[in-house]
Enzyme design. Structure first.
Site, PDB file in Angstrom:
ATOM      1  CB  SER A 163      -0.955  -0.044   1.193  1.00 46.95           C
ATOM      2  OG  SER A 163      -2.002   0.865   1.028  1.00 46.95           O
ATOM      3  CG  ASP A 216      -6.750  -2.433  -3.361  1.00 47.40           C
ATOM      4  OD1 ASP A 216      -7.303  -1.700  -2.518  1.00 47.40           O
ATOM      5  OD2 ASP A 216      -5.587  -2.825  -3.248  1.00 47.40           O
ATOM      6  CG  HIS A 220      -5.893  -2.442   0.319  1.00 49.89           C
ATOM      7  ND1 HIS A 220      -5.109  -1.869  -0.657  1.00 49.89           N
ATOM      8  CD2 HIS A 220      -5.328  -2.057   1.498  1.00 49.89           C
ATOM      9  CE1 HIS A 220      -4.143  -1.160  -0.104  1.00 49.89           C
ATOM     10  NE2 HIS A 220      -4.243  -1.274   1.203  1.00 49.89           N
TER      11      HIS A 220
END
Length: 716
Positions: free
Chosen positions: A568, A653, A688
């Site tokens: 991320s 995501d 995610h």
């Protein structure tokens, strides 16, 4: 790019490269043609700056544009290529998966916690991916009620997440949220715990948690914007009524803020929190009067953050008002505005106060000092205070589930790089602690076979950066060992040293594992975070490079055996450091990487963009645009040799859209020199956080480790 900043990095990397030990193993990759993404003309013009973006079309699946099907085709081609390139590791991946899975106790149970007369816990069964959420009335010897069988509920879904379990004050109803897409959009359901029936009423597009008023028929929840996924409104729902008629009790007008709703532990108040990186505001309501309006506790002020904890006789306020590292103030129940605040725990320049856990007679205070977490226990009756002692060089301690207000016992969690996650009950009056449970590692784990240590690297500007390390006994500091360096470095999120049973598969094959506690986190206090955000963001990247150089200089490894990993915002870190010091790393794993920073921050239709302005800056402002562009990984790809790369993402995501890593990989492959591989793996079912089952995520870990092992010539 700032020439001075870039020059310092290049010189450091050159110095490392010149003295480096060459990797004697040469990875053998299949002779396969990598996908070549189509280029389509697109131009971004802003602040007089014109930038060509040949891969902008990859946004189309998200935007539902004309190239949607072409995007899917490209991602599938990349998946096929990755599968071909990693084909010879399939047996090793399966071995790793079974090895890591074999350390997990499949039939297990969480430590029960008491709330409103019931003991709540979850348990898992042999061979099952999910769990059962249960309770027992009055005593742990009582009959079990299975409130939710998530194993059964998840059948037929490739992804299933249940969250926000909230039982009504009369103990008769359970509200919970379900996400089956992995976009973190939850549908709230209500179950009658007396009849076992699931209500037909449900509420879509929420954060997943319902907060009950004391009447057990009204609850509050956070509603999300269907496009941006921002939490915009707090709504009130009455059982039996249509969600279409739910009243909006709070509507956030500042699209840089996150909002949420919670109930005080003593059950007296419902509280709405609205906050960004720089300021916040709390709204409060008596839980006995759910139809009354919420009242501002203290109107928001520029650069002032605060949160509220309700005691029986007063409110406590955790705030950074004239207190960089936060302090605790107090005020009367009926006079809550700033002029009524007085110091309760004064500000200390060397201690960050990060959280409070309230009880009738005690307060548990979560703090940070010298980069380590600590817990202080303060008596609310006589004001005395003491600290818990943990006795390890690097560890993490944190409050666990503490639902009861009138108790002398605080439950906390403890872990380190060699100590499995442990749950303790601590009597705040007698100072006696009891180990309730330690994560069981099957297969004969012995902590004495591993060593953990803490070192400090000196950053380019002289700042000392903590590094936590763990390795198996027998390791020698001769520069020959393989080392994986991990970091995050954003949002003030601290990467504390914690145990991972899966990581043993890395350590047992000779790897050293290290965490760089770089600026942008909050390990060393609030200033540590502020020195790694906005117009100081580059400190995060240079800190990580400096940590890598330190580990080579001190002979923990060499650049031929040095690897980096981040996800991320940590994926942004990976993209930045391979632009800055490509020769420092032999391989890099970038998970769901936030690498197309400028384009994403310019597009307010992308989920969560406006919430991030206080973290990265608003590129609609020329200075912020220029600075952001100078480090954004996608913007700074050059024709040079990059390390071997494994990039992972998820099609659904919601935090970092799939197109960021996809565009980055396409541009890297078209621009880079040399023969090092660039692999992209897109999970077409998840988002995610990856897979939802308790074992499936290990397949991703196995792929990551197999990539590292292939580069190191480790085949079993």
């Amino acid at each position: 790019m700032n020439k001075k900043w870039n020059y310092m990095i290049i010189i450091g990397a050159m110095a490392i490269a010149c003295s480096d030990m060459k990797n004697t193993h040469t990875s053998v990759w299949p002779q396969a043609d990598a996908p070549i993404a189509q280029k389509k003309e697109h131009t971004r013009i802003i602040h007089g700056d014109t930038v060509a973006d040949d891969y902008y079309w990859m946004n189309d699946y998200f935007k539902k544009g004309a190239d949607s099907s072409n995007v899917i085709q490209y991602l599938e081609e990349e998946n096929k290529y990755t599968a071909i390139m990693m084909k010879d590791t399939e047996a090793l991946q399966e071995k790793l998966f079974l090895e890591m899975k074999g350390r997990i106790k499949e039939k297990d149970e969480s430590v029960p916690y008491l709330k409103n007369g019931y003991y709540y816990y979850s348990r898992t069964e042999e061979g099952k991916q999910y769990y059962k959420y249960c309770r027992k009335k009055g005593s742990l010897d009582g009959p079990e009620e299975v409130l939710l069988d998530i194993d059964a509920m998840a059948e037929g879904y490739s992804y299933y997440a249940a969250t926000g379990f909230s039982v009504s004050p009369d103990n008769k109803l359970l509200a919970f949220g379900v996400d089956t897409v992995s976009r973190r959009e939850y549908t709230i359901h209500i179950k009658n715990l007396e009849t076992g029936e699931l209500s037909t009423e449900k509420i879509d597009r929420t954060e997943g948690e319902a907060v009950w008023a004391n009447d057990s028929k009204t609850f509050f929840y956070t509603a999300k914007n269907p496009v941006t996924l921002l939490s915009e409104k707090i709504k009130r729902h009455t059982l039996g009524a249509s969600d279409k008629s739910d009243a909006v009790v709070y509507d956030e007008k500042d699209n840089t803020n996150y909002i949420g709703v919670e109930k005080s532990k003593n059950g007296r108040y419902i509280m709405i929190y609205s906050g960004g990186t720089l300021s916040s505001e709390v709204f409060i309501l008596n839980a006995d009067t759910p139809n009354a309006p919420f009242k501002s506790f203290q109107p928001r002020r520029k650069d002032v953050l605060y949160s509220v904890t309700a005691l029986a006789d007063r409110f406590l306020i955790l705030t950074n008002d004239h207190a960089k590292n936060f302090k605790v103030a107090q005020c009367p129940l009926e006079k809550t505005t700033k002029e009524n605040w007085t110091d309760f725990i004064p500000h200390r320049s060397d201690v960050l106060v990060s959280g409070l856990d309230e009880f009738k007679d005690f307060l548990a205070v979560a703090e940070r000092k010298n980069g380590l977490t600590q817990m202080a226990i303060r008596s609310l009756t006589d004001g005395t205070q003491h600290y818990l002692d943990f006795g390890e060089a690097a560890y993490a301690v944190y409050p666990s589930v503490n639902e009861e207000y009138d108790t002398q016992v605080v439950r906390y969690g403890y872990t380190s790089l060699v100590t499995p996650s442990s749950t303790f009950d601590y009597n705040m009056k007698t100072k006696e602690k009891q180990l309730k449970k330690q994560q069981q590692v099957l297969g004969g784990y012995d902590a004495d076979n591993y060593i953990t240590e803490r070192q400090f690297a000196t950053a380019t500007d002289g700042t000392r950066i903590p590094i936590s390390l763990v390795y198996k006994k027998g390791f020698e500091k001769n520069g020959k060992a393989s080392l994986l360096l991990y970091a995050y470095g954003s949002y003030g999120s601290s990467m504390d040293p914690s145990f991972s049973s899966a990581r043993l598969s890395l350590l047992d094959r000779g790897f050293v594992y290290a965490i760089a506690h770089i600026r942008g986190g909050e390990e060393m206090g609030r200033q540590w975070y502020e020195d790694g955000k906005m117009m100081k963001k580059k400190n995060t990247f240079t800190d990580f490079v400096d940590c890598g150089q330190f580990l080579v200089k001190e002979h923990y490894t060499s650049s031929a055996h040095l690897y980096a990993q981040g996800g991320s915002a940590g994926g942004l870190l990976m993209g930045a450091v391979i632009n800055l010091a490509p020769s420092l790393w032999n391989g890099v794993i970038a998970q769901v990487p936030f690498v197309d920073v400028v384009n994403t921050m310019l597009d307010e239709t992308i989920p969560l963009t406006t919430n991030e302005y206080d973290e990265w800056g608003n590129p609609n402002e020329p200075a912020a645009y220029s600075y952001m562009k100078s480090y954004s990984p996608y913007e700074n790809i050059e024709p040079k040799e990059y390390p071997n790369l494994l990039v992972t993402t998820g099609l659904h995501d919601s935090q970092v859209q799939y197109f960021e890593p996809a565009k980055w990989v396409a541009k890297l492959r078209a621009t880079k020199k040399g023969s090092n591989v660039v692999l992209l793996k897109t999970d077409m079912d998840y988002g995610h956080g990856g897979a939802s089952g308790r074992f499936d995520y290990l397949k991703d870990v196995a792929l990551n480790y197999a990539f590292l092992f292939k580069l190191e010539g480790i085949t079993k």
